[in-house]
Write an enzyme that holds these catalytic residues in place. Structure first.
Site, PDB file in Angstrom:
ATOM      1  NE  ARG A   9      -3.929  -0.339   2.456  1.00 60.98           N
ATOM      2  CZ  ARG A   9      -5.166  -0.829   2.290  1.00 60.98           C
ATOM      3  NH1 ARG A   9      -5.376  -2.121   2.211  1.00 60.98           N
ATOM      4  NH2 ARG A   9      -6.192  -0.030   2.222  1.00 60.98           N
ATOM      5  CE1 TYR A  58      -4.511   6.753  -3.454  1.00 61.92           C
ATOM      6  CE2 TYR A  58      -4.939   6.123  -1.184  1.00 61.92           C
ATOM      7  CZ  TYR A  58      -5.295   6.826  -2.321  1.00 61.92           C
ATOM      8  OH  TYR A  58      -6.442   7.590  -2.322  1.00 61.92           O
ATOM      9  CG  ASP A  59      -0.727   3.976   2.483  1.00 58.12           C
ATOM     10  OD1 ASP A  59      -1.597   3.932   1.603  1.00 58.12           O
ATOM     11  OD2 ASP A  59      -0.663   3.156   3.414  1.00 58.12           O
ATOM     12  N   GLY A  64       2.918   8.199  -1.295  1.00 59.01           N
ATOM     13  CA  GLY A  64       2.717   9.223  -2.331  1.00 59.01           C
ATOM     14  C   GLY A  64       1.864  10.362  -1.797  1.00 59.01           C
ATOM     15  NE  ARG A  76     -12.561   2.870  -3.438  1.00 57.07           N
ATOM     16  CZ  ARG A  76     -12.410   3.794  -4.384  1.00 57.07           C
ATOM     17  NH1 ARG A  76     -13.182   3.797  -5.439  1.00 57.07           N
ATOM     18  NH2 ARG A  76     -11.483   4.706  -4.269  1.00 57.07           N
ATOM     19  CE1 TYR A  79     -11.507 -10.302  -0.749  1.00 57.36           C
ATOM     20  CE2 TYR A  79     -10.599  -8.082  -0.613  1.00 57.36           C
ATOM     21  CZ  TYR A  79     -11.167  -9.111  -1.355  1.00 57.36           C
ATOM     22  OH  TYR A  79     -11.385  -8.942  -2.697  1.00 57.36           O
ATOM     23  N   PRO A 129      -5.629  -2.133   6.992  1.00 52.53           N
ATOM     24  CG  PRO A 129      -5.617   0.166   6.608  1.00 52.53           C
ATOM     25  CD  PRO A 129      -5.724  -1.153   5.903  1.00 52.53           C
TER      26      PRO A 129
HETATM   27  N1  UDP Z   1     -12.834  -6.112   1.712  1.00 52.16           N
HETATM   28  C1  UDP Z   1     -13.551  -7.302   1.839  1.00 52.16           C
HETATM   29  N2  UDP Z   1     -14.080  -7.862   0.701  1.00 52.16           N
HETATM   30  C2  UDP Z   1     -13.941  -7.307  -0.541  1.00 52.16           C
HETATM   31  C3  UDP Z   1     -13.223  -6.090  -0.659  1.00 52.16           C
HETATM   32  C4  UDP Z   1     -12.681  -5.529   0.482  1.00 52.16           C
HETATM   33  O1  UDP Z   1     -13.713  -7.851   2.931  1.00 52.16           O
HETATM   34  O2  UDP Z   1     -14.467  -7.884  -1.506  1.00 52.16           O
HETATM   35  C5  UDP Z   1     -12.294  -5.492   2.935  1.00 52.16           C
HETATM   36  C6  UDP Z   1     -10.843  -5.055   2.839  1.00 52.16           C
HETATM   37  O3  UDP Z   1      -9.974  -6.094   3.187  1.00 52.16           O
HETATM   38  C7  UDP Z   1     -10.825  -3.909   3.845  1.00 52.16           C
HETATM   39  C8  UDP Z   1     -12.220  -3.297   3.732  1.00 52.16           C
HETATM   40  O4  UDP Z   1     -13.029  -4.305   3.151  1.00 52.16           O
HETATM   41  O5  UDP Z   1     -10.636  -4.394   5.144  1.00 52.16           O
HETATM   42  C9  UDP Z   1     -12.271  -2.040   2.875  1.00 52.16           C
HETATM   43  O6  UDP Z   1     -11.626  -2.315   1.653  1.00 52.16           O
HETATM   44  P1  UDP Z   1     -11.590  -1.308   0.446  1.00 52.16           P
HETATM   45  O7  UDP Z   1     -10.752  -1.922  -0.614  1.00 52.16           O
HETATM   46  O8  UDP Z   1     -12.969  -0.893   0.079  1.00 52.16           O
HETATM   47  O9  UDP Z   1     -10.901   0.013   1.000  1.00 52.16           O
HETATM   48  P2  UDP Z   1      -9.647   0.312   1.974  1.00 52.16           P
HETATM   49  O10 UDP Z   1     -10.260   0.994   3.133  1.00 52.16           O
HETATM   50  O11 UDP Z   1      -8.992  -0.972   2.388  1.00 52.16           O
HETATM   51  O12 UDP Z   1      -8.754   1.171   1.165  1.00 52.16           O
END
Ligand code: UDP
Length: 337
Positions: free
Chosen positions: A151, A154-155, A157, A195, A213, A283
């Site tokens: 990450r 992005y972070d 940057g 997302r 996840y 996170p």
């Molecule tokens: N996540 C999940 N299933 C998915 C996509 C994301 O459980 O299909 C989780 C991801 O691991 C994170 C949270 O949802 O803990 C938000 O993920 P996202 O990618 O939307 O944004 P982030 O806040 O991580 O940038």
């Protein structure tokens, strides 16, 4: 109007999810808009819809290059920098480009603001707090970012972009505003951005597996797009001495599991839930302290999650009838977690 002129704004990343909503809000407010976008994750059809408006000009360009600067007008009042792939799947697909977009792109846009005497707004991110040890996150918290993980492009940057913007501000080279955007959702999200909100809703509508996840206990705080745009416009207009950063996000925090329950209830879907591995450096908790935004901007989100999700489900339902082309080289295929 400003000094008898129609106000003019450059919106870098203006064909993207937030950028396109911002362009529309500015046009509705009588502002002339120059939208700069490389269409890496932004959408051509969003731009075409706006091009019907004579106050809208589209400049297809990458902010890492400088060629686009010559295609912008001599007088500009506002520069909004929203240019950068923002979902983990998309920003990790080309990490070098992501980092350079935030650093070199921000420098190019800051120089533009300096030359034109325009006010500059940087959209930074809650990702500058990394996997936070302070909860909720206040702007004074310096964060817990891994500078070597996936990450980091992005972070780091965005952290560098904040630093650069504040250096311009301190040196009186440009008047700067910095927003730290927390998770935002709503119509015009891409179905393939990876997302959590877009994945869960499209999976629920398709009847396919709902992908959680990890164990789903990690938290996020989701802000509806209209509230976010209102916050960004207020910050750009803010006349006080504080350049920011200012957290803009919804402080209602929930686990991913709670979000799944809401999406399933709203869609009436019977999709099964499957658990996949938690991505590296994901996170564990995230929630903005928005005291500064309340105090300085008189801003707070107004849309409930139920209202916002309903509008977003509607968007994805319509999208299924008319799917968008996938972003070049992007998608969820490589998302091995
Ligand atoms: N996540 C999940 N299933 C998915 C996509 C994301 O459980 O299909 C989780 C991801 O691991 C994170 C949270 O949802 O803990 C938000 O993920 P996202 O990618 O939307 O944004 P982030 O806040 O991580 O940038």
């Amino acid at each position: 109007m400003k000094n008898g002129h129609t106000r003019r704004a450059v919106v870098a990343g203006g064909a993207g999810f937030l950028g396109s909503h911002l362009c529309e809000a500015l046009l509705a407010d009588g502002v002339q808009v120059w939208c700069v976008d490389n269409l890496q994750t932004g959408q051509r059809r969003t731009v075409r819809r706006m091009e019907q408006n004579p106050d809208f000009t589209f400049v297809e360009a990458d902010v890492i290059e400088t060629g686009f600067l010559a295609r912008l007008p001599r007088r500009i009042d506002m520069v909004f920098n929203l240019a950068c792939a923002a979902s983990p799947v998309q920003y990790q697909a080309d990490p070098e480009h992501t980092l350079l977009t935030s650093v070199v792109g921000t420098r190019n846009l800051l120089r533009l603001a300096e030359q034109r005497g325009a006010r500059f707004l940087l959209t930074s991110t809650s990702e500058v707090y990394g996997d936070p040890e302070v909860h909720p996150q206040t702007e004074s918290y310096r964060g817990n970012v891994s500078c070597t993980g996936p990450r980091a492009c992005y972070d780091e940057g965005k952290r560098a972009a904040e630093s650069l913007a504040l250096d311009f501000h301190r040196a009186d080279r440009a008047e700067v505003r910095i927003a730290r955007i927390f998770n935002t959702y709503g119509p015009r999200m891409r179905a393939d951005d990876g997302r959590v909100v877009s994945n869960l809703i499209t999976q629920a509508l398709d009847g396919s597996d709902i992908t959680v996840y990890g164990d789903g206990s990690q938290t996020r705080s989701f802000c509806y797009v209209d509230d976010m745009i209102d916050g960004l416009v207020r910050l750009m207009r803010y006349e006080g001495a504080q350049p920011g950063p200012i957290n803009i996000g919804n402080p209602v925090e929930m686990t991913v599991t709670e979000l799944v329950e809401q999406v399933l209830a709203l869609t009436g879907s019977r999709s099964p839930v499957v658990h996949l591995a938690l991505p590296e450096d994901d996170p564990r908790r995230r929630r903005p302290d928005i005291g500064r935004a309340r105090e300085l901007l008189g801003w707070a989100p107004r849309t409930t999650l139920a209202e916002g999700l309903r509008a977003t489900v509607q968007w994805f339902t319509e999208l299924q009838a008319e799917p968008e082309p996938r972003a070049a080289g992007k998608g969820t295929d490589h998302l091995v977690v």
